[in-house]
Design an enzyme around this catalytic site. Structure first.
Site, PDB file in Angstrom:
ATOM      1  N   TYR A  12       1.228  17.902 -10.930  1.00  0.00           N
ATOM      2  CA  TYR A  12       0.602  17.937 -11.785  1.00  0.00           C
ATOM      3  C   TYR A  12      -0.037  19.879 -11.007  1.00  0.00           C
ATOM      4  O   TYR A  12       0.147  20.640 -11.232  1.00  0.00           O
ATOM      5  CB  TYR A  12      -0.437  17.589 -12.048  1.00  0.00           C
ATOM      6  CG  TYR A  12      -0.576  16.539 -12.812  1.00  0.00           C
ATOM      7  CD1 TYR A  12       0.135  17.333 -14.193  1.00  0.00           C
ATOM      8  CD2 TYR A  12      -1.068  15.181 -12.728  1.00  0.00           C
ATOM      9  CE1 TYR A  12       0.139  15.617 -15.104  1.00  0.00           C
ATOM     10  CE2 TYR A  12      -0.952  14.656 -13.452  1.00  0.00           C
ATOM     11  CZ  TYR A  12      -0.043  14.760 -14.646  1.00  0.00           C
ATOM     12  OH  TYR A  12       0.133  13.514 -15.015  1.00  0.00           O
ATOM     13  N   GLU A  45       2.335 -11.570   1.580  1.00  0.00           N
ATOM     14  CA  GLU A  45       3.207 -10.587   0.987  1.00  0.00           C
ATOM     15  C   GLU A  45       1.938 -10.792  -0.481  1.00  0.00           C
ATOM     16  O   GLU A  45       1.750 -10.391  -1.054  1.00  0.00           O
ATOM     17  CB  GLU A  45       4.471 -10.794   0.600  1.00  0.00           C
ATOM     18  CG  GLU A  45       5.050 -10.233  -0.735  1.00  0.00           C
ATOM     19  CD  GLU A  45       6.133 -10.860  -1.735  1.00  0.00           C
ATOM     20  OE1 GLU A  45       6.571 -11.927  -0.666  1.00  0.00           O
ATOM     21  OE2 GLU A  45       6.707 -10.461  -2.450  1.00  0.00           O
ATOM     22  N   ASP A  61       7.754 -14.815   0.109  1.00  0.00           N
ATOM     23  CA  ASP A  61       8.192 -15.722  -0.487  1.00  0.00           C
ATOM     24  C   ASP A  61       9.660 -15.894  -0.331  1.00  0.00           C
ATOM     25  O   ASP A  61       9.782 -15.017   0.799  1.00  0.00           O
ATOM     26  CB  ASP A  61       8.706 -14.864  -1.898  1.00  0.00           C
ATOM     27  CG  ASP A  61       7.492 -14.606  -2.940  1.00  0.00           C
ATOM     28  OD1 ASP A  61       6.116 -15.365  -3.124  1.00  0.00           O
ATOM     29  OD2 ASP A  61       7.425 -14.276  -4.002  1.00  0.00           O
TER      30      ASP A  61
END
Lengths: 470, 390
Positions: B107, B208, B260
């Site tokens: 910004y 995770e 996973d």
């Protein structure tokens, strides 16, 4: 030229046309203006486009629409008197019918001719065509000052742009290969030449002692025979021999091209384009023996509005052709032209001018509004257009290149304030100011450009202070 | 009486060093200009082609290829300007004792350059439009100055969390990571400024999935098994990676990663272990080359006839928990198969089983079998028996 509508009948207009030419000698006035069918003198030249007043056609038109006679005033260039004639045409005898004659002393230093006629005309309906005609006329006559006041009272003024006049066409003898059989018969009847050989040499161009003998040998005619005594068969053989003999190409002196320079001046002045070019081709023959010259002009950009197809301005023997555009050979050539190869993408601000001048324009139909698709003419139009379009392509390429340079320099310059600010902020306090860094940056850029780029840089640097960061 | 301004000594030193680095680099730039040269930055190329896997150190590193970025080169001009702009904003934040986030930097630098072209038309151009652009030049500034954003006190939204028997100092405060209640300590964006005070743990377990982290935390896993429990909550951010690296390097704690059983889980592990492609220039500081992949592995699901390993899941459980691999999963697995750092014997076997079975499994599935199973059997047993991939 002034056109006024009749206050009582809006469908009738009074047309007044005036020029500042050499005027017409008083004894010739009625004949020159009013005799619609003048016999050929067996000399040819490009007959349209010398810009007389077109008076004969107007006289006939006035007679057939309103029945009104035509009034003419003329003061010849060496005269101090003004001559007046009110006349029409006696269609049964094909002779001028004179209603009134007059003459008076003229105090003004004026010469020229003024003609007034009353004709039927639907002004709102033909308005745009007439205006187009004047615009087209002005383009090919940049040496003329044209003033037109239309029935709405609007003044259309095309001032003179150049002082040079184009060369007028010369009267030349016909070319033997272009002659029609009927014409040949007429000529044989009226000649004063003692022998048929003399007849050929004196009547035609490009015929000398040797070619006359050759033609006559081919036709099996005694060179010393009296031309008035040729049998029908002999005329037929002579006609065929003339047609098949290979004479040198006809003289182009009878043609009056406008000239590339005048076309360019005219297009530039009237259309105000950013690019203009014109091509005048070398003379060629069509239909056996009629010389013709093709000219093509291209105007691009500037004040020209972009359109989906090129805007075509057609001329034949310098006369603008307004009607029947799509059946003209020029339309065909322009439409078939591969503009994309020349860097033109439509819609494009493109005007194409075509001019065909010839001792005989091959009209498509009798109304003389569209030129027929003669192979030779089509080819010349295409070649001329190609040459002009190549120049346009070169111009567009250069323009694009310059735009790229401008965009490049502009890109560098617009980032300089931001970069200077950054360097000055980080090194601030060491006596490094934004102005100083900016100067260094511009100098570094200056050292990396030259020639055209440098020139553009110096132009754009002036705008540096206008860069704002919001 | 106004309070004296709060001063963080660690930050003050970081600022001083960063400011110094900027000034040195920019001095060189100014000298180029004074010689009339085209201002040019020489930066290492941050591309896949210029990412090198160092087999010896087991790290993804930036290759030797350099990129020249000059102001007066049409294709580089804007990037050059953006890089300069980013440098200025960071510099100003350093000087003004600020802690901008990468969003703040976006910004602060986003403004419009208004200029008049030579046809007199007013035209506008934005310094940058998307944060993607400002993020990219921020990475350039990191390689240009040789400093990581953390060292320049730039914050990013961090999502890593940690609990365990450990005390640290963050800023002026001492934090006991064993007294976080049901919550956890959010790893601070500048983990280099953390001071380790004392620690009582045997290993680090990185999970995770945030949900599984919370389950293990509530179950008291870290207390029972003397672990420091960390979650990256998905793709690991820089702070989490740097924090894990410091735990391994400075405290000598072994690191186990639990993800996973799918190509995305494997890649998360590899980012922890050897670094990522986009941030390969930081691998030397962020990667943990000794991190081990604990699971869930394909052999945990299907067993391994070669070694006689029995699967942790029964036939019935496999039927319940296994998810069919999607085309994108297969494609990603094939990509990983070609990455040098996945070309070890064990990883090849993992990926081959996956490609053959076309099956994946989430850690939650193992938790569904029973939290007790996950915490008291699966994890400790695998660590105990050395059933992990290095």
């Amino acid at each position: 030229m002034i056109v006024e509508t009749d206050p009582k009948d809006k469908s009738i207009c009074t047309v007044t046309v005036e020029d500042n030419g050499i005027g017409i000698p008083p004894q010739k006035m009625a004949e020159a203006l009013g005799k619609p069918l003048v016999t050929s003198k067996f000399k040819i030249k490009q007959s349209r486009g010398q810009f007389g007043l077109g008076a004969k056609a107007v006289t006939v038109y006035a007679l057939s629409t309103t029945g009104s006679p035509v009034e003419a005033y003329s003061s010849p260039i060496d005269s101090t008197r003004m001559y007046y004639v009110k006349f029409s045409i006696d269609l049964s005898s094909n002779e001028p019918a004179i209603y009134a004659l007059g003459s008076w002393k003229l105090d003004l230093d004026w010469h020229g001719t003024r003609i007034r006629a009353r004709i039927r005309c639907n002004w709102p309906y033909i308005r745009s065509r007439v205006l187009k005609y004047f615009k087209m006329l002005a383009i090919v006559t940049p040496y003329a000052d044209i003033l037109f006041i239309d029935p709405d009272g609007k003044i259309h003024h095309y001032p003179r742009i150049v002082d040079e006049m184009p060369r007028p066409p010369k009267e030349v003898k016909p070319h033997p290969a272009s002659i029609e059989k009927g014409e040949l018969q007429m000529m044989l009847k009226q000649t004063t030449a003692p022998t048929i050989k003399d007849f050929l040499i004196t009547t035609f161009q490009r015929v000398g002692e040797k070619s006359a003998m050759n033609v006559l040998r081919k036709a099996g005619i005694d060179p010393n025979k009296n031309p008035k005594q040729l049998t029908d068969e002999e005329v037929e053989r002579l006609y065929r021999a003339l047609r098949s003999y290979r004479f040198p190409a006809p003289s182009a002196e009878a043609l009056a091209p406008i000239g590339a320079k005048l076309i360019e001046e005219g297009l530039r002045a009237i259309l105000k384009p950013e690019f203009v070019t014109a091509v005048t081709r070398k003379p060629r023959m069509h239909s056996g023996g009629h010389p013709f010259i093709v000219e093509v002009g291209i105007a691009y950009g500037g004040a020209i509005e972009p359109t989906e197809t090129p805007q075509l301005l057609r001329y034949a023997n310098r006369i603008p052709l307004i009607y029947d555009e799509k059946s003209d050979v020029a339309w065909k050539v322009v439409e078939e032209f591969n503009w994309q190869n020349y860097g033109v993408k439509f819609p494009a601000p493109l005007v194409v001018l075509t001019h065909i001048c010839s001792t005989k324009i091959p009209w498509k139909v009798g109304s003389k509004e569209a030129v027929a698709e003669k192979e030779e003419i089509k080819e010349e139009l295409h070649l001329a257009l190609q040459e002009a379009a190549r120049r346009l392509r070169r111009y567009l390429q250069e323009k694009r290149k310059e735009e790229e340079i401008r965009e490049k320099i502009s890109t560098f310059l617009r980032y300089i304030p931001e970069v200077a600010d950054s360097i000055a902020t980080i090194l601030g306090g060491n006596g490094v100011s934004v102005e100083e860094v900016q100067k260094l940056l511009i100098n570094a850029l200056r050292r990396r450009v030259q020639g055209k780029e440098l020139k553009i840089l110096e132009e754009q640097v002036k705008n540096l202070s206008k860069i704002k960061i919001e | 009486m106004s309070k004296p301004p709060f001063v963080d000594k660690v930050d003050v030193e970081a600022r001083r060093k960063a400011i110094q680095a900027f000034r040195e680099r920019f001095k060189a730039l100014l000298e180029q200009l004074q010689r009339g040269e085209n201002p040019t930055l020489i930066l290492p190329k941050r591309t896949l082609a210029n990412t090198i896997y160092d087999e010896k150190r087991k790290l993804l590193l930036l290759g030797p290829e350099k990129l020249r970025r000059s102001l007066f080169n049409l294709h580089e001009a804007k990037k050059f300007m953006q890089t300069m702009l980013m440098a200025k904003i960071i510099y100003e934040a350093l000087v003004n004792n600020e802690y901008p986030t990468i969003r703040d930097l976006y910004y602060r630098g986003k403004h419009t350059i208004v200029f008049v072209d030579d046809k007199g038309r007013r035209r506008e151009e934005n310094t940058w439009d998307e944060q993607k652009e400002s993020d990219a030049v921020l990475r350039d500034i990191e390689v240009f100055t040789g400093m990581l954003r953390e060292e320049m006190l730039i914050l990013s939204k961090e999502k890593g969390k940690v609990v365990g028997n450990m005390r640290i100092r963050s800023g002026n405060d001492v934090i006991d990571l064993s007294k976080m209640g049901h919550g956890a300590w959010a790893i601070e964006p500048t983990p280099d400024l953390i001071e380790f005070i004392d620690v009582d743990a045997d290993f680090v377990l990185v999970v995770e999935k945030d949900a599984v982290f919370q389950q293990l935390h509530r179950y008291g896993f870290w207390r029972r098994y003397r672990a420091i429990l960390v979650t990256s909550a998905g793709q690991p951010d820089r702070a989490t990676r740097r924090f894990v690296r410091r735990l391994n390097e400075e405290l000598g704690l072994p690191v186990y990663v639990l993800t996973d059983a799918d190509p995305y889980g494997w890649y998360i592990y590899s980012v922890f272990k050897i670094g990522s492609i986009t941030l390969s220039y930081e691998s030397e500081r962020l990667a943990t080359p000794k991190a081990k992949f604990l699971g869930v592995s394909m052999t945990d699901i299907f067993g391994d006839p070669e070694t006689g390993k029995k699967p942790y899941l029964s036939e019935a459980e496999r039927k319940r928990f296994i998810i069919k691999a999607k085309d994108a999963d297969i494609k990603r697995a094939e990509e990983l198969y070609n990455y040098k750092w996945f070309q070890t014997r064990k990883w090849r076997k993992e990926i081959e089983i996956f490609l053959q079975k076309k099956s994946k499994l989430e850690i939650e599935a193992v938790a569904s079998k029973g939290l007790k199973f996950l915490a008291d059997k699966y994890i400790p047993e695998k660590i105990e028996t050395g059933d992990f991939i290095d």
